[in-house]
Design a protein around this motif. Sequence first.
Motif, PDB file in Angstrom:
ATOM      1  N   ALA A 179       0.830  -1.227   0.055  1.00  0.00           N
ATOM      2  CA  ALA A 179       0.034  -0.038  -0.112  1.00  0.00           C
ATOM      3  C   ALA A 179       0.797   1.509  -0.101  1.00  0.00           C
ATOM      4  N   GLY A 180       1.934   1.226   0.955  1.00  0.00           N
ATOM      5  CA  GLY A 180       2.783   2.589   0.801  1.00  0.00           C
ATOM      6  C   GLY A 180       3.411   2.952  -0.510  1.00  0.00           C
ATOM      7  N   ALA A 181       3.991   1.770  -1.003  1.00  0.00           N
ATOM      8  CA  ALA A 181       4.616   1.954  -2.216  1.00  0.00           C
ATOM      9  C   ALA A 181       3.701   2.458  -3.351  1.00  0.00           C
ATOM     10  N   TYR A 182       2.875   1.861  -3.547  1.00  0.00           N
ATOM     11  CA  TYR A 182       1.628   2.313  -4.518  1.00  0.00           C
ATOM     12  C   TYR A 182       1.050   3.960  -4.111  1.00  0.00           C
ATOM     13  N   MET A 183       0.954   3.991  -3.116  1.00  0.00           N
ATOM     14  CA  MET A 183       0.217   5.188  -2.678  1.00  0.00           C
ATOM     15  C   MET A 183       1.295   6.441  -2.703  1.00  0.00           C
ATOM     16  N   THR A 195      -9.208  -8.902  -2.161  1.00  0.00           N
ATOM     17  CA  THR A 195      -9.756  -8.314  -1.002  1.00  0.00           C
ATOM     18  C   THR A 195      -8.757  -7.580  -0.220  1.00  0.00           C
ATOM     19  N   SER A 196      -7.514  -7.821  -0.623  1.00  0.00           N
ATOM     20  CA  SER A 196      -6.428  -7.012  -0.161  1.00  0.00           C
ATOM     21  C   SER A 196      -6.525  -5.503  -0.914  1.00  0.00           C
ATOM     22  N   LEU A 197      -6.706  -5.731  -2.224  1.00  0.00           N
ATOM     23  CA  LEU A 197      -6.570  -4.657  -2.866  1.00  0.00           C
ATOM     24  C   LEU A 197      -7.782  -3.567  -2.625  1.00  0.00           C
ATOM     25  N   ILE A 202      -9.810   1.590   0.177  1.00  0.00           N
ATOM     26  CA  ILE A 202     -10.674   2.366   0.979  1.00  0.00           C
ATOM     27  C   ILE A 202     -10.143   2.999   1.933  1.00  0.00           C
ATOM     28  N   ASN A 203      -8.888   2.679   2.295  1.00  0.00           N
ATOM     29  CA  ASN A 203      -7.945   3.541   3.083  1.00  0.00           C
ATOM     30  C   ASN A 203      -6.946   4.594   2.433  1.00  0.00           C
ATOM     31  N   ALA A 204      -7.348   4.636   1.057  1.00  0.00           N
ATOM     32  CA  ALA A 204      -6.676   5.954   0.436  1.00  0.00           C
ATOM     33  C   ALA A 204      -7.530   7.186   0.572  1.00  0.00           C
ATOM     34  N   ILE A 205      -6.781   8.359   0.487  1.00  0.00           N
ATOM     35  CA  ILE A 205      -7.491   9.344   0.635  1.00  0.00           C
ATOM     36  C   ILE A 205      -8.471   9.721  -0.064  1.00  0.00           C
ATOM     37  N   ASN A 206      -8.421   9.438  -1.363  1.00  0.00           N
ATOM     38  CA  ASN A 206      -9.527   9.383  -2.324  1.00  0.00           C
ATOM     39  C   ASN A 206      -9.786   8.036  -2.925  1.00  0.00           C
ATOM     40  N   PRO A 207     -10.567   7.245  -2.217  1.00  0.00           N
ATOM     41  CA  PRO A 207     -10.670   6.020  -2.810  1.00  0.00           C
ATOM     42  C   PRO A 207     -11.270   5.917  -4.493  1.00  0.00           C
ATOM     43  N   SER A 208     -12.115   6.980  -4.500  1.00  0.00           N
ATOM     44  CA  SER A 208     -12.769   6.843  -6.080  1.00  0.00           C
ATOM     45  C   SER A 208     -11.912   7.197  -7.008  1.00  0.00           C
ATOM     46  N   GLN A 209     -10.441   7.551  -6.644  1.00  0.00           N
ATOM     47  CA  GLN A 209      -9.579   7.719  -7.720  1.00  0.00           C
ATOM     48  C   GLN A 209      -8.853   6.408  -8.122  1.00  0.00           C
ATOM     49  N   HIS A 210      -9.249   5.346  -7.469  1.00  0.00           N
ATOM     50  CA  HIS A 210      -8.411   4.080  -7.867  1.00  0.00           C
ATOM     51  C   HIS A 210      -9.349   2.883  -8.277  1.00  0.00           C
ATOM     52  N   ARG A 211      -9.010   2.117  -9.099  1.00  0.00           N
ATOM     53  CA  ARG A 211      -9.911   1.146  -9.643  1.00  0.00           C
ATOM     54  C   ARG A 211      -9.165  -0.183  -9.664  1.00  0.00           C
TER      55      ARG A 211
END
Length: 335
Positions: A179-183, A195-197, A202-211
């Motif tokens: 998560a840290g590397a990707y974000m 499920t991990s993805l 959902i823990n991202a600052i803006n979840p809607s920006q990820h698919r």
Amino acid sequence: MRTFIALVLLFFGWSSIASADTLETVRERGFVKCGANQGHRGFSNLSAEGFWSGFDVDLCRAVSAAIFSDPSRVEFVEYAGDFRMTPLRVGEVDLMSRNGYWNMPRDNVFDVVYTGVVFYDGQGIMVRDEAEVVSALELKDISVCVVANSLQHDVLERFFFNNQISYQEVMVEDSADLAGAYMAGICDAVTASATSLQEIKINAINPSQHRILPERLSKEPMGPVVRKGDMKWQTIIRWVLFAMINAEELGVNSRNIDTMAEAKNPRMRRLLGIEGEFGQALGLNATWAQDIIRHVGNYGEVYERNFGNTSGLMIPRGANELWTKGGLHYAPPIR
């Protein structure tokens, strides 16, 4: 010499355990011993207050409800990822829930038995919306974060090779780093179980920006595991899951079970123990399935509680829907 003696003791100790009547042992003890994994949100997690929650935890509570008419008679024993089969084989616990996905080596090498599929998972790929793709087959010239020397790494390589897609691997040491590397923008995409993805998203600052892209790169069916040698116990664990699935299909849940007990539907009456002696055939009481549904819920209720909108994870059911709704969950009937 000590090693040899230890191995002999382990062998003979395990052999006697494997042939034991687990149900009788559990009854005499007064509770079920369930192996659990910490830190898997939605599946099994221990709170700061010492309370276990998750789908796998609820399955263990359902086993307790079926045997004792009480979901609380469970002792959870935590094991790390590398120490999951041996404690089960030597009798430290009665079952392991979500012990790693079902594959041939686990089914054939470790003297354990998978009793059914609780959750269908699979490896996926997540990208930022700015990538403007809706399928993994549209990807090209991207960098992907993946755990080094992992099964996910091997699966990723095969997927991109088979589809002739150019990409660059960005290795991380373990799943906690993904998560840290990707974000942080070190890679354009990240791969892990779907499920991990979802948890990363959902823990991202803006979840809607990820698919999370729709393709699944692997099959990862999860389910409870018991040691070999006790067919009665295997059957009980299997039918605890089947009862939860059948209850959802029949529309029986923890809120309406008292009303449904008055129904004339023969399938429902057999499930609830009003007709037949199906519980007795398992070595349980007649209302074993009623007790599961009343105290823990049907499959859909347990799914919603741990993965649905109220859980915060908001994982679509997808393959985990009932077969009547396009999913894979299908339970044999009680006849």
